[in-house]
Write a protein that holds these residues in place. Sequence first.
Motif: not given
Length: 734
Positions: A102-122
Amino acid sequence: MDTDGTFDSRGTHRTPPPFPAPPAGPPPAGGPSSYLHQAPALQPSAPPPASLPPGPPPMPPSPASVPSGARPSLIAWLRTPRPEAAPGVWTYGHKPKPPEDPDRIPARRLFTGALIALLCTWLLWSLLTADRGYLGSYWLLPLRLAKSEGWLTINEQIVSFYKALWFLIIAAIFSRVGHWTEVWRRYVAPLFRRAWDDPGSSPVPTDPQADPAQWPELRASGAHSAADRLAEEARAGRMNDVDHARIQRAWQTVRAGRGSLAAFTDTVLRQGAAAHTHPSGARDLPARTAEHDLVARQVRIGTAVDDLRNPYQHRGVGLALDPDVLGTSLLAVGPAGTGKTGRLVRPVVEALCLQALAGQVAVVVVGAAGSGLGGDEAFDVVVKVGRPDSVYDLDLYGGTSDPDEAAGVLAEALIGDMTASLPGGDSRRAATALAQLLGPYRAAHGRFPSVPELRELLDGSKVAVSALREALDAAGQSAQARELDARVRQAGSPGDVGALLADRIALLDRPVFADFFDTRGDRRPFSLRALEHPLRVRIDLPERGHVEASRMLARLVLAQFTECAVGRADRSLFACLVLDDASHTVTPEALRGIQRLRSANAGVVLTLRTLDDVPETLRSALLGAVGCRMAYAGVTTWDGARFAEVWGTEWVEARDVTDRQIIAEEPFTKVLHFIRKVVTGKAVTTQSVTVRKVERERWSASELAHAVPAGHAVLSVTSVRGESGPPVLVDLRA
């Protein structure tokens, strides 16, 4: 009777299905078996005709005609796992889903969060490694101090290691925030597994008893020589999936005590993969258009849509039909052009014909001439009613010698759709009237009357009645003469159905049918008494210009099928009747017959353009009599209401979201809220979520009428064991 699929776009079919190509080789010696035409039930009133001419064996496709990797080898196909699954799920290579989180993250929100984290890392890494910037190179201060004090010698390797350490620290922090591990597990890792795994390969079991390609059942019973021969045939490419299923069927007959192990072994050693061939001599169909799995006896019809309206375990999985669910009968409703014929009837007929070649099924297909249900070469018996090139005739009396049984079936065909307007509300009086004529005629002439002769008797022709009475007197049939006298007395009385029967039988007494339904004709009469044999039968109805006659014949075939399927002495074969258009064929007696088929290892497949083609009093009963129900895109709201009622309701979680505007009191907060409102155009609010359990329809009438996309359908299935599946939205083009 249906033109569904006529306007489908080219090139929209699936890629070649995962079954091995048919082998090359000479036809089996001896030609087809003779039981196909020597069964007394096939020709009750005529001598056995000659056998069908043997057809050429199917040739293997050339390498250029089959895409590389589209069809795995027979051995790889056999070793592919088929786990247990819910009814209607395609089990070939099926991988059950893990329990729903039930706590599974939706695909759209998962990719958005991963992309933002990647940009912050860079961004942070760029700031740290820049020679001139906000942070400069002060983060290398420990190394500079060590160099100035002479503690160590700075070189490029140490600097690189130090930078890498900082990068790993930054990446670890943001990977946890951006859920990078979840992205890897759900999307990246499966791509690598598919890239490294060979689609045509499967793990080779080390134990021959666990390898389905080594015929472990035969080895366990001591038939090692037969198992070795069949395994060699598979390795050499001389065996296909139909051969495997057919020999498995023959082995099951031996296991059941209806065959000899020595005879089975001898036949396999002599003929190899061609052993126990179907009487027609065919080992495959001329062409396949659907995806089949003869190990599980399934045909794939589509893929469940990854939609919230579908249950979690069904989303994205393939859906299929097999005798286990067709044994509860299937009803498909949808307007013309939605694909009932092309995407449902044709794949099901193809699968049943393949299983008939394997000795597992007897199938009868009824449709309009030219409806594309399969070529003549794909069937053993083709009855083309009203066409002079037809080799076979249709037995009007169902192959029975009992006048009462023949009268009951014929009455159902003639006036089954008019029972509501008859005195008493059923066709029993009509069956009695017919029996009063059929019994005396058979007693006098040793056969049932042809259509013109029966019409004359029903019309009360004095010449025909006098001739029949004289024949009865000459034969000494006084009891049958009393039956004829009773019919003569009732003729013309109020409430007599003789005139109505005469009018209905006149629809078959037309010049186009002059050579048909004749008990003394030259054509080979076919009756459904032959359902005890693995036959493939197609009956073409003359719909153009003879709509009422076609509906009458469809009711006749349905009545004969339900009677013969239940009355079989050997029910080991699955018998199935496919009606491409069941309009005006559903009657109260037909419903009672359909309900009896489940226990007789038989079923029917019915298609309708709308439930309005069924009497209003029978619509709910029809949906309740079948175990598999299918609603296509474009059904009316009235039809959708019937499906919604039979599919019932379920408990779901309803989330009520309430937005409440936040009133700021501090001046600075008011300024921030004002700026946010100017930028977003919305006032600052806070949400209140309420979750509660409510009971709702699985599919509402409005959703079925308006929310089902084109090329889709909602399907629910039930197995003969009583397992039922929920209604699932299926993409029939995938």
